[in-house]
Write a protein that holds these residues in place. Structure first.
Motif, PDB file in Angstrom:
ATOM      1  N   LYS A 181      29.633 115.405  15.637  1.00 44.35           N
ATOM      2  CA  LYS A 181      29.921 115.188  14.222  1.00 44.35           C
ATOM      3  C   LYS A 181      29.599 116.450  13.420  1.00 44.35           C
ATOM      4  N   LEU A 182      30.577 116.880  12.611  1.00 45.91           N
ATOM      5  CA  LEU A 182      30.439 118.099  11.828  1.00 45.91           C
ATOM      6  C   LEU A 182      31.116 117.936  10.479  1.00 45.91           C
ATOM      7  N   ALA A 183      30.347 117.928   9.389  1.00 44.55           N
ATOM      8  CA  ALA A 183      30.896 117.993   8.030  1.00 44.55           C
ATOM      9  C   ALA A 183      32.009 116.985   7.787  1.00 44.55           C
ATOM     10  N   GLY A 184      31.755 115.712   8.085  1.00 47.90           N
ATOM     11  CA  GLY A 184      32.714 114.662   7.780  1.00 47.90           C
ATOM     12  C   GLY A 184      33.774 114.424   8.818  1.00 47.90           C
ATOM     13  N   ILE A 185      33.726 115.167   9.911  1.00 46.19           N
ATOM     14  CA  ILE A 185      34.664 114.941  11.004  1.00 46.19           C
ATOM     15  C   ILE A 185      33.887 114.874  12.322  1.00 46.19           C
ATOM     16  N   ALA A 186      34.559 114.424  13.357  1.00 53.19           N
ATOM     17  CA  ALA A 186      34.004 114.468  14.709  1.00 53.19           C
ATOM     18  C   ALA A 186      35.032 115.141  15.612  1.00 53.19           C
ATOM     19  N   VAL A 187      34.575 116.075  16.417  1.00 54.28           N
ATOM     20  CA  VAL A 187      35.458 116.768  17.348  1.00 54.28           C
ATOM     21  C   VAL A 187      34.917 116.576  18.757  1.00 54.28           C
ATOM     22  N   GLY A 188      35.825 116.482  19.718  1.00 53.96           N
ATOM     23  CA  GLY A 188      35.342 116.292  21.079  1.00 53.96           C
ATOM     24  C   GLY A 188      36.453 116.014  22.054  1.00 53.96           C
ATOM     25  N   LEU A 189      36.074 115.421  23.175  1.00 53.52           N
ATOM     26  CA  LEU A 189      36.987 115.173  24.281  1.00 53.52           C
ATOM     27  C   LEU A 189      37.062 113.685  24.595  1.00 53.52           C
ATOM     28  N   GLU A 190      38.260 113.252  24.976  1.00 51.51           N
ATOM     29  CA  GLU A 190      38.485 111.894  25.469  1.00 51.51           C
ATOM     30  C   GLU A 190      39.155 112.009  26.841  1.00 51.51           C
ATOM     31  N   TYR A 191      38.661 111.229  27.781  1.00 51.93           N
ATOM     32  CA  TYR A 191      39.201 111.249  29.144  1.00 51.93           C
ATOM     33  C   TYR A 191      39.690 109.858  29.515  1.00 51.93           C
ATOM     34  N   TYR A 192      40.864 109.786  30.120  1.00 52.68           N
ATOM     35  CA  TYR A 192      41.450 108.511  30.544  1.00 52.68           C
ATOM     36  C   TYR A 192      42.004 108.678  31.954  1.00 52.68           C
ATOM     37  N   HIS A 209      45.352 111.075  35.473  1.00 57.02           N
ATOM     38  CA  HIS A 209      44.134 111.582  34.843  1.00 57.02           C
ATOM     39  C   HIS A 209      44.535 112.426  33.632  1.00 57.02           C
ATOM     40  N   TYR A 210      43.872 112.176  32.490  1.00 58.95           N
ATOM     41  CA  TYR A 210      44.207 112.882  31.256  1.00 58.95           C
ATOM     42  C   TYR A 210      42.942 113.352  30.544  1.00 58.95           C
ATOM     43  N   LEU A 211      43.034 114.511  29.910  1.00 62.48           N
ATOM     44  CA  LEU A 211      41.979 115.011  29.047  1.00 62.48           C
ATOM     45  C   LEU A 211      42.578 115.293  27.677  1.00 62.48           C
ATOM     46  N   PHE A 212      42.012 114.650  26.652  1.00 62.20           N
ATOM     47  CA  PHE A 212      42.495 114.798  25.277  1.00 62.20           C
ATOM     48  C   PHE A 212      41.469 115.564  24.442  1.00 62.20           C
ATOM     49  N   GLU A 213      41.961 116.518  23.641  1.00 58.28           N
ATOM     50  CA  GLU A 213      41.141 117.156  22.618  1.00 58.28           C
ATOM     51  C   GLU A 213      41.377 116.392  21.318  1.00 58.28           C
ATOM     52  N   ALA A 214      40.317 115.863  20.718  1.00 56.34           N
ATOM     53  CA  ALA A 214      40.469 114.901  19.622  1.00 56.34           C
ATOM     54  C   ALA A 214      39.676 115.317  18.384  1.00 56.34           C
ATOM     55  N   VAL A 215      40.197 114.907  17.224  1.00 51.91           N
ATOM     56  CA  VAL A 215      39.522 115.067  15.940  1.00 51.91           C
ATOM     57  C   VAL A 215      39.555 113.720  15.234  1.00 51.91           C
ATOM     58  N   ASP A 216      38.390 113.284  14.719  1.00 52.20           N
ATOM     59  CA  ASP A 216      38.290 112.049  13.946  1.00 52.20           C
ATOM     60  C   ASP A 216      37.783 112.376  12.545  1.00 52.20           C
ATOM     61  N   VAL A 217      38.374 111.740  11.534  1.00 54.20           N
ATOM     62  CA  VAL A 217      37.876 111.865  10.165  1.00 54.20           C
ATOM     63  C   VAL A 217      36.858 110.757   9.925  1.00 54.20           C
ATOM     64  N   LEU A 218      35.651 111.134   9.472  1.00 46.42           N
ATOM     65  CA  LEU A 218      34.565 110.172   9.265  1.00 46.42           C
ATOM     66  C   LEU A 218      34.224 109.952   7.795  1.00 46.42           C
ATOM     67  N   SER A 219      34.723 110.808   6.921  1.00 52.26           N
ATOM     68  CA  SER A 219      34.260 110.819   5.537  1.00 52.26           C
ATOM     69  C   SER A 219      35.047 109.912   4.594  1.00 52.26           C
ATOM     70  N   TRP A 220      36.113 109.272   5.086  1.00 48.81           N
ATOM     71  CA  TRP A 220      36.905 108.389   4.229  1.00 48.81           C
ATOM     72  C   TRP A 220      36.434 106.961   4.425  1.00 48.81           C
ATOM     73  N   GLN A 221      35.840 106.391   3.379  1.00 44.89           N
ATOM     74  CA  GLN A 221      35.254 105.068   3.475  1.00 44.89           C
ATOM     75  C   GLN A 221      36.299 104.011   3.830  1.00 44.89           C
ATOM     76  N   GLY A 222      36.072 103.290   4.930  1.00 44.15           N
ATOM     77  CA  GLY A 222      36.969 102.220   5.340  1.00 44.15           C
ATOM     78  C   GLY A 222      38.217 102.679   6.063  1.00 44.15           C
ATOM     79  N   VAL A 223      38.430 103.999   6.167  1.00 43.09           N
ATOM     80  CA  VAL A 223      39.638 104.536   6.788  1.00 43.09           C
ATOM     81  C   VAL A 223      39.285 105.183   8.124  1.00 43.09           C
ATOM     82  N   GLU A 224      40.104 104.924   9.125  1.00 37.06           N
ATOM     83  CA  GLU A 224      39.952 105.529  10.446  1.00 37.06           C
ATOM     84  C   GLU A 224      41.145 106.429  10.716  1.00 37.06           C
ATOM     85  N   LEU A 225      40.873 107.656  11.163  1.00 35.92           N
ATOM     86  CA  LEU A 225      41.948 108.569  11.545  1.00 35.92           C
ATOM     87  C   LEU A 225      41.514 109.321  12.793  1.00 35.92           C
TER      88      LEU A 225
END
Length: 252
Positions: A181-192, A209-225
């Motif tokens: 988690k960094l400044a209202g976002i989350a960055v990382g990896l997802e594996y499936y 087998h898959y590796l995803f580079e992902a970004v999530d927005v955490l700072s928007w109340q009630g919103v998932e991205l």
């Protein structure tokens, strides 16, 4: 030539593939009691497999859309469903099935950092997207989160309920993520992965087998991205997949 040989060998194997409509690691959270929610999943196979086991369609250049309403029955029990659609490479948009799910998680406050849960699904899809049509999934959930890190794992088990794949028994489809988690976002990896039937895993080259580079927005109340790009790690995987999840919890 190698790809053609691999494709031919896959035609003799039981159908086993990562769900292209919901590429997500559950983190053990759920809607609050009485809280409705809505998610939209948009996934696109930019470069993928050009062959498939009939009557399923080859995944290359398919776009997948999933509308997922949900409702918090209690603080630890959430009900939901999926309404799926697909856009074929020729521009044809079609209905791609529906699913029902029930998710149980540890209630808020159970542990400062640890969350556990299980999600149960029942699906009915057109044969062009799942040749067995009727299927089920059991998704255990384990997650650990603090102010800086989020880790989650879903050791999923899926199983066809009807012919021609019912006799294969459960298949193993794990998913794992690690995010900073960094400044209202989350960055990382997802594996499936889709490893195939538990009773007899095929060779790794014939698994997905898959590796995803992902970004999530955490700072928007009630919103998932969630936005991510994934690369297939084996010849049996699609080469490049883009995914987006947009969600909103109406009670927050």
């Amino acid at each position: 030539m190698i790809r053609l040989i691999l494709a031919a060998s896959l035609l003799s194997l039981p159908a086993a593939a990562l769900d292209p409509f919901e590429i997500q690691v559950y983190d053990g959270t759920a809607n609050a009691a009485g809280e409705p929610g809505l998610e939209l999943h948009l996934n696109y196979v930019a470069r993928g497999l050009r062959s498939s086991i009939s009557p399923e369609l080859p995944p290359e250049h398919q776009a997948h859309f999933t509308l997922e309403p949900s409702y918090g029955v209690t603080s630890f029990w959430e009900l939901g469903g999926y309404l799926q659609g697909a856009l074929r490479p020729d521009g044809t948009f079609e209905y791609a099935g529906a699913k029902l799910r029930s998710k149980l998680v540890t209630p808020p406050g159970w542990h400062e950092h640890l969350r556990l849960g299980i999600n149960l699904e029942l699906s009915l899809l057109p044969a062009s997207y799942d040749r067995a049509r009727w299927g089920t999934e059991v998704r255990p959930i384990i997650a650990w989160e603090d102010d800086r890190w989020l880790f989650a794992a879903n050791p999923n088990f899926e199983m066809a309920l009807t012919a021609p794949d019912r006799h294969e028994g459960p298949g193993f489809e794990p998913g794992v993520m690690a995010k900073l988690k960094l400044a209202g976002i989350a960055v990382g990896l997802e594996y499936y992965a889709s490893l195939g039937p538990v009773r007899s895993f095929p060779p790794v080259a014939q698994q997905e087998h898959y590796l995803f580079e992902a970004v999530d927005v955490l700072s928007w109340q009630g919103v998932e991205l969630n936005v991510a790009v994934g690369e297939g790690l084996t010849g049996a995987s699609n080469s490049v997949v883009f995914k987006t999840i947009v969600g909103y919890a109406f009670g927050r």
